[in-house]
Scaffold this motif. Structure first.
Motif, PDB file in Angstrom:
ATOM      1  N   GLY A 125      15.366   6.177  13.829  1.00  9.21           N
ATOM      2  CA  GLY A 125      15.895   6.063  15.180  1.00  9.21           C
ATOM      3  C   GLY A 125      14.841   6.109  16.274  1.00  9.21           C
ATOM      4  N   THR A 126      13.565   6.277  15.906  1.00  8.33           N
ATOM      5  CA  THR A 126      12.495   6.327  16.901  1.00  8.33           C
ATOM      6  C   THR A 126      12.124   4.911  17.347  1.00  8.33           C
ATOM      7  N   GLU A 127      12.139   4.682  18.642  1.00  7.27           N
ATOM      8  CA  GLU A 127      11.720   3.399  19.174  1.00  7.27           C
ATOM      9  C   GLU A 127      10.216   3.411  19.439  1.00  7.27           C
ATOM     10  N   GLY A 128       9.590   2.245  19.293  1.00  9.60           N
ATOM     11  CA  GLY A 128       8.176   2.139  19.589  1.00  9.60           C
ATOM     12  C   GLY A 128       7.303   2.415  18.384  1.00  9.60           C
ATOM     13  N   VAL A 129       6.124   2.991  18.653  1.00  9.65           N
ATOM     14  CA  VAL A 129       5.088   3.126  17.634  1.00  9.65           C
ATOM     15  C   VAL A 129       5.172   4.477  16.915  1.00  9.65           C
ATOM     16  N   VAL A 130       5.270   4.413  15.610  1.00  8.88           N
ATOM     17  CA  VAL A 130       5.237   5.599  14.755  1.00  8.88           C
ATOM     18  C   VAL A 130       3.972   5.525  13.912  1.00  8.88           C
ATOM     19  N   ILE A 131       3.218   6.614  13.870  1.00 13.05           N
ATOM     20  CA  ILE A 131       2.062   6.703  12.982  1.00 13.05           C
ATOM     21  C   ILE A 131       2.309   7.805  11.963  1.00 13.05           C
ATOM     22  N   LEU A 132       2.343   7.418  10.706  1.00  4.56           N
ATOM     23  CA  LEU A 132       2.418   8.380   9.608  1.00  4.56           C
ATOM     24  C   LEU A 132       1.013   8.677   9.142  1.00  4.56           C
ATOM     25  N   THR A 133       0.713   9.953   8.926  1.00  9.54           N
ATOM     26  CA  THR A 133      -0.544  10.345   8.289  1.00  9.54           C
ATOM     27  C   THR A 133      -0.214  11.188   7.068  1.00  9.54           C
ATOM     28  N   THR A 134      -0.906  10.945   5.981  1.00 10.03           N
ATOM     29  CA  THR A 134      -0.759  11.778   4.787  1.00 10.03           C
ATOM     30  C   THR A 134      -2.040  12.584   4.625  1.00 10.03           C
ATOM     31  N   GLY A 144       9.955  -0.754  13.770  1.00 13.59           N
ATOM     32  CA  GLY A 144      10.344  -1.107  12.416  1.00 13.59           C
ATOM     33  C   GLY A 144       9.444  -2.108  11.728  1.00 13.59           C
ATOM     34  N   VAL A 145       8.443  -2.638  12.428  1.00 18.17           N
ATOM     35  CA  VAL A 145       7.562  -3.651  11.848  1.00 18.17           C
ATOM     36  C   VAL A 145       6.231  -3.003  11.468  1.00 18.17           C
ATOM     37  N   LEU A 146       5.842  -3.170  10.219  1.00 11.56           N
ATOM     38  CA  LEU A 146       4.630  -2.557   9.692  1.00 11.56           C
ATOM     39  C   LEU A 146       3.389  -3.349  10.082  1.00 11.56           C
ATOM     40  N   LEU A 147       2.358  -2.616  10.532  1.00 13.73           N
ATOM     41  CA  LEU A 147       1.003  -3.173  10.638  1.00 13.73           C
ATOM     42  C   LEU A 147       0.277  -2.707   9.382  1.00 13.73           C
ATOM     43  N   ALA A 174       8.957   1.282  -0.862  1.00 16.44           N
ATOM     44  CA  ALA A 174       8.693   0.061  -1.620  1.00 16.44           C
ATOM     45  C   ALA A 174       9.992  -0.664  -1.949  1.00 16.44           C
ATOM     46  N   ALA A 175      11.002   0.090  -2.338  1.00 16.50           N
ATOM     47  CA  ALA A 175      12.301  -0.521  -2.646  1.00 16.50           C
ATOM     48  C   ALA A 175      12.910  -1.163  -1.400  1.00 16.50           C
ATOM     49  N   TRP A 176      12.827  -0.463  -0.269  1.00 13.46           N
ATOM     50  CA  TRP A 176      13.383  -1.012   0.972  1.00 13.46           C
ATOM     51  C   TRP A 176      12.687  -2.308   1.356  1.00 13.46           C
ATOM     52  N   LEU A 177      11.361  -2.328   1.273  1.00 20.37           N
ATOM     53  CA  LEU A 177      10.621  -3.533   1.659  1.00 20.37           C
ATOM     54  C   LEU A 177      10.933  -4.699   0.720  1.00 20.37           C
ATOM     55  N   ALA A 178      11.068  -4.425  -0.567  1.00 20.85           N
ATOM     56  CA  ALA A 178      11.419  -5.478  -1.511  1.00 20.85           C
ATOM     57  C   ALA A 178      12.774  -6.084  -1.182  1.00 20.85           C
ATOM     58  N   ASN A 203       0.835  -1.195   0.000  1.00 22.89           N
ATOM     59  CA  ASN A 203       0.000   0.000   0.000  1.00 22.89           C
ATOM     60  C   ASN A 203       0.873   1.249   0.000  1.00 22.89           C
ATOM     61  N   ASP A 204       0.433   2.299  -0.692  1.00 23.97           N
ATOM     62  CA  ASP A 204       1.281   3.476  -0.868  1.00 23.97           C
ATOM     63  C   ASP A 204       1.587   4.204   0.446  1.00 23.97           C
ATOM     64  N   ALA A 205       0.591   4.346   1.328  1.00 23.66           N
ATOM     65  CA  ALA A 205       0.851   5.004   2.615  1.00 23.66           C
ATOM     66  C   ALA A 205       1.773   4.164   3.486  1.00 23.66           C
ATOM     67  N   ASP A 206       1.602   2.839   3.443  1.00 20.59           N
ATOM     68  CA  ASP A 206       2.487   1.964   4.207  1.00 20.59           C
ATOM     69  C   ASP A 206       3.933   2.103   3.737  1.00 20.59           C
ATOM     70  N   ALA A 207       4.127   2.184   2.424  1.00 18.61           N
ATOM     71  CA  ALA A 207       5.476   2.353   1.892  1.00 18.61           C
ATOM     72  C   ALA A 207       6.092   3.666   2.358  1.00 18.61           C
ATOM     73  N   ALA A 208       5.301   4.733   2.347  1.00 21.43           N
ATOM     74  CA  ALA A 208       5.800   6.030   2.810  1.00 21.43           C
ATOM     75  C   ALA A 208       6.171   5.976   4.287  1.00 21.43           C
ATOM     76  N   GLY A 209       5.341   5.303   5.092  1.00 18.39           N
ATOM     77  CA  GLY A 209       5.649   5.174   6.512  1.00 18.39           C
ATOM     78  C   GLY A 209       6.953   4.431   6.745  1.00 18.39           C
ATOM     79  N   LEU A 210       7.153   3.332   6.033  1.00 19.07           N
ATOM     80  CA  LEU A 210       8.401   2.577   6.173  1.00 19.07           C
ATOM     81  C   LEU A 210       9.612   3.426   5.795  1.00 19.07           C
ATOM     82  N   ALA A 211       9.473   4.209   4.741  1.00 19.42           N
ATOM     83  CA  ALA A 211      10.583   5.064   4.310  1.00 19.42           C
ATOM     84  C   ALA A 211      10.932   6.101   5.372  1.00 19.42           C
ATOM     85  N   GLU A 212       9.918   6.709   5.973  1.00 11.58           N
ATOM     86  CA  GLU A 212      10.177   7.722   7.004  1.00 11.58           C
ATOM     87  C   GLU A 212      10.814   7.102   8.250  1.00 11.58           C
ATOM     88  N   VAL A 213      10.463   5.860   8.562  1.00 10.18           N
ATOM     89  CA  VAL A 213      11.063   5.189   9.711  1.00 10.18           C
ATOM     90  C   VAL A 213      12.512   4.791   9.425  1.00 10.18           C
TER      91      VAL A 213
END
Length: 251
Positions: A126-135, A148-151, A242-246, A109-119
Motif C-alpha cells: 500500500g506504500t506509494e512511491g519509492v520503497v527501498i528494501l535492504t537485507t 510497484g515497478v522494480l528497478l 519470485a512466484a508473484w513476478l512469474a 535476483n534474490d533481493a529483488d524478489a524479496a523487495g517485490l514480495a514486501e511491496v
C-alpha cells in the motif's frame, strides 16, 4: 492463476514452495534440498527439477515458475556469479531452465524478489512511491521498487560512506565479527541509511535479513526523515516474490 511455484537457489540450499498469490503466503510447507557441491547450472537444474516434481500435483500444467538467484539478472541472462560455479556466468538462465523444466520460467535476483514480495504482501504493502528494501546479512542486499515497478539489480550495499564500501562497515556480519554493541552498530547504520536517504529520498525503507527479527534493538536508535520498518515475510520473501513476478509476466 492463484498458485505458482517459487524457488530460491542459494549457495547452501535450493528451497521451493507453491505460493497462494491471493493470500501472499505458502500454500504448502517449503521443500529444501542441498545445493550440489559442484554447483554447475546443470547440476543445480537437476535439484530444481526435483523440487518441481515434489509439488507437481499442486501445479497446473501451464503454471509458470519463479526462481531467485544470488546474482544480477539482465533480461534472463546472468552476467556474473559469486556464490555458485563459474559456469553460471553468461548463462541464458531463463531459456536454460525453461527448456529443462518444460515450463515458462522467470529468473530474478534474490533481493529483488524479496523487495517485490514486501511491496505486494508485506511491510510495504500500500506504500506509494519509492520503497527501498535492504537485507542486512553477510553483506547488504538492496531492491528499489517505485509504485510497484522494480528497478532490478541494484547493488547499494556498495555505495561509499565515509570512504568505505558500506557493507564492509554496516553489514550484520561486521557487527558479529567486530563484536559491536547494538548502539555502536546503529551508528554505522545511521550513516548508511542517511546517505541512502540523501541519494534517493525514498518513501519507505524496509529492513530484511535474519537480524530483522531483532529490529527493536536497533531500528529505534535511527533518526531518519524516511520511515524505516522491519520486513514482515522473513525467509519466505524471496520465494513469494519470485512466484508473484512469474505470474505477472505470464498474465
Amino acid at each position: 492463476m492463484s498458485t505458482v511455484l517459487g524457488i530460491d537457489i542459494g549457495g547452501s540450499g535450493v528451497k521451493g514452495a507453491p505460493v497462494d498469490l491471493s493470500a501472499g503466503d505458502f500454500a504448502a510447507d517449503r521443500h529444501r534440498i542441498e545445493t550440489p557441491a559442484h554447483s554447475t547450472p546443470a547440476n543445480v537444474a537437476e535439484v530444481v527439477a526435483r523440487v518441481v516434481d515434489h509439488f507437481a500435483d499442486q501445479l497446473a500444467p501451464d503454471s509458470p515458475i519463479g526462481i531467485t538467484v544470488p546474482a544480477p539478472v539482465r533480461h534472463g541472462r546472468i552476467p556474473m556469479m559469486a556464490n555458485l560455479h563459474e559456469d553460471w556466468e553468461g548463462l541464458e538462465a531463463e531459456s536454460f531452465f525453461s527448456d529443462r523444466l518444460g515450463r515458462a520460467v522467470t529468473i530474478v535476483n534474490d533481493a529483488d524478489a524479496a523487495g517485490l514480495a514486501e511491496v505486494q504482501f508485506g511491510a510495504a504493502r500500500g506504500t506509494e512511491g519509492v520503497v527501498i528494501l535492504t537485507t542486512l546479512g553477510t553483506g547488504i542486499g538492496t531492491a528499489i521498487i517505485n509504485d510497484g515497478v522494480l528497478l532490478p539489480n541494484t547493488e547499494l550495499g556498495h555505495i561509499e560512506v565515509d570512504g568505505h564500501d558500506a557493507e564492509t562497515r554496516a553489514a550484520m556480519s561486521v557487527k558479529e565479527n567486530e563484536d559491536l554493541s547494538w548502539k555502536a552498530w546503529a551508528v554505522r547504520l545511521q550513516r548508511y541509511y542517511e546517505t541512502m536517504q540523501m541519494l534517493f529520498w525514498p518513501d519507505l525503507f524496509v529492513v530484511g535479513g535474519g537480524v530483522s527479527k531483532k529490529h527493536e534493538k536497533f531500528l529505534p536508535l535511527l533518526e531518519l526523515e524516511t520511515p524505516i520498518v522491519p520486513a514482515e515475510l522473513k525467509n519466505k520473501a524471496g520465494i513469494i516474490g519470485a512466484a508473484w513476478l512469474a505470474a505477472e509476466r505470464a498474465s
